[in-house]
Design an enzyme around this catalytic site. Structure first.
Site, short mmCIF file in Angstrom:
data_model
loop_
_atom_site.label_atom_id
_atom_site.label_comp_id
_atom_site.label_asym_id
_atom_site.label_seq_id
_atom_site.Cartn_x
_atom_site.Cartn_y
_atom_site.Cartn_z
CE LYS A 218 -3.95 -2.24 2.27
NZ LYS A 218 -4.96 -2.15 3.36
CE1 TYR B 188 -9.53 -2.82 0.25
CE2 TYR B 188 -8.64 -0.94 -0.95
CZ TYR B 188 -8.46 -2.04 -0.12
OH TYR B 188 -7.20 -2.35 0.34
CG ASN C 15 -3.69 -2.16 6.89
OD1 ASN C 15 -3.59 -1.86 5.71
ND2 ASN C 15 -4.69 -2.87 7.37
CG HIS D 280 -5.49 -6.31 -0.21
ND1 HIS D 280 -6.73 -6.33 0.38
CD2 HIS D 280 -5.53 -7.24 -1.20
CE1 HIS D 280 -7.49 -7.23 -0.25
NE2 HIS D 280 -6.79 -7.79 -1.21
CD GLU E 51 -9.06 -9.40 -3.39
OE1 GLU E 51 -9.93 -9.10 -2.55
OE2 GLU E 51 -7.89 -9.70 -3.06
P1 ATP Z 1 -7.07 -6.06 3.43
O1 ATP Z 1 -8.46 -6.28 2.82
O2 ATP Z 1 -6.48 -4.72 3.06
O3 ATP Z 1 -6.15 -7.20 3.23
P2 ATP Z 1 -8.17 -6.81 5.96
O4 ATP Z 1 -8.85 -7.92 5.21
O5 ATP Z 1 -7.32 -7.15 7.15
O6 ATP Z 1 -7.25 -5.95 5.00
P3 ATP Z 1 -10.67 -5.39 5.79
O7 ATP Z 1 -11.68 -5.53 6.88
O8 ATP Z 1 -10.89 -6.12 4.50
O9 ATP Z 1 -9.24 -5.73 6.40
O10 ATP Z 1 -10.51 -3.84 5.50
C1 ATP Z 1 -9.88 -3.41 4.29
C2 ATP Z 1 -8.97 -2.26 4.61
O11 ATP Z 1 -9.73 -1.15 5.06
C3 ATP Z 1 -7.97 -2.52 5.74
O12 ATP Z 1 -6.81 -3.21 5.35
C4 ATP Z 1 -7.64 -1.11 6.16
O13 ATP Z 1 -6.72 -0.49 5.25
C5 ATP Z 1 -9.00 -0.43 6.04
N1 ATP Z 1 -9.75 -0.48 7.30
C6 ATP Z 1 -10.34 -1.57 7.85
N2 ATP Z 1 -10.94 -1.25 9.01
C7 ATP Z 1 -10.74 0.08 9.19
C8 ATP Z 1 -11.12 1.02 10.18
N3 ATP Z 1 -11.84 0.66 11.25
N4 ATP Z 1 -10.72 2.31 10.03
C9 ATP Z 1 -10.00 2.70 8.94
N5 ATP Z 1 -9.61 1.84 7.95
C10 ATP Z 1 -9.98 0.57 8.08
MG MG Z 2 -9.94 -7.60 3.41
#
Ligand code: ATP
Ligand code: MG
Length: 140
Positions: free
Chosen positions: A11, A51, A114, A117, A128
């Protein structure tokens, strides 16, 4: 166990801090192979489409702003149980909750920024990967 492929994204928070190589080393040390990789700048429409499942979440707009704020590296990782293995290597979404040694514990700035992804299921991995790569782009 079966050899799988999963979609990974390094990211903008990580590309900004020049961490692409350090993150790729974590994948390779864990036995995953980078079988496709491209550095791109997502357009707003690309981020919103990728997303789409999170469209109703309160962080959707901010997440799309962040994902378009700088370059990302999209990549296909291949290996035994690659989807679950990559989720283990990444660590929990919130770096404060991520296990020691995981990419997010080591590198993430916040729950949003973070660093990586990773697809969360084989079905989503296939969707994806096809979002970013043609079959001929992936060299196993
Ligand atoms: P990713 O899909 O990026 O691998 P993930 O599966 O761990 O991460 P998801 O729940 O799919 O998490 O959320 C997608 C992304 O949205 C997260 O990686 C993060 O960048 C962002 N995100 C998730 N929760 C929050 C939150 N509470 N506040 C801000 N951003 C968030
Ligand atoms: Mg995810």
């Amino acid at each position: 166990m079966a050899v799988e492929r999963t979609l990974s994204i390094i990211k903008p928070d990580a590309t900004r801090r020049n961490l692409t190589g350090a993150i790729n080393a974590k994948f390779e040390e864990a036995g995953l192979r980078i079988v496709a990789q491209r550095r791109i700048r997502l357009a707003r429409a690309d981020a919103e489409s990728f997303y789409d499942v999170h469209r109703a979440r309160p962080f959707f707009g901010s997440l799309c702003d962040f994902m378009t704020s700088g370059p990302v590296v999209v990549q296909v990782l291949e290996g035994e149980s690659a989807v679950a293995r990559n989720r283990d290597i990444m660590g929990a979404t919130d770096p404060a909750k991520a296990a020691p040694g995981t990419i997010r514990k080591l590198f993430a700035e916040s729950i949003e920024a973070n660093s990586v992804h990773g697809s969360d299921s084989a079905e989503n991995a296939a969707r994806e990967i096809a979002f970013f790569f043609a079959g001929l782009d992936i060299v196993g």
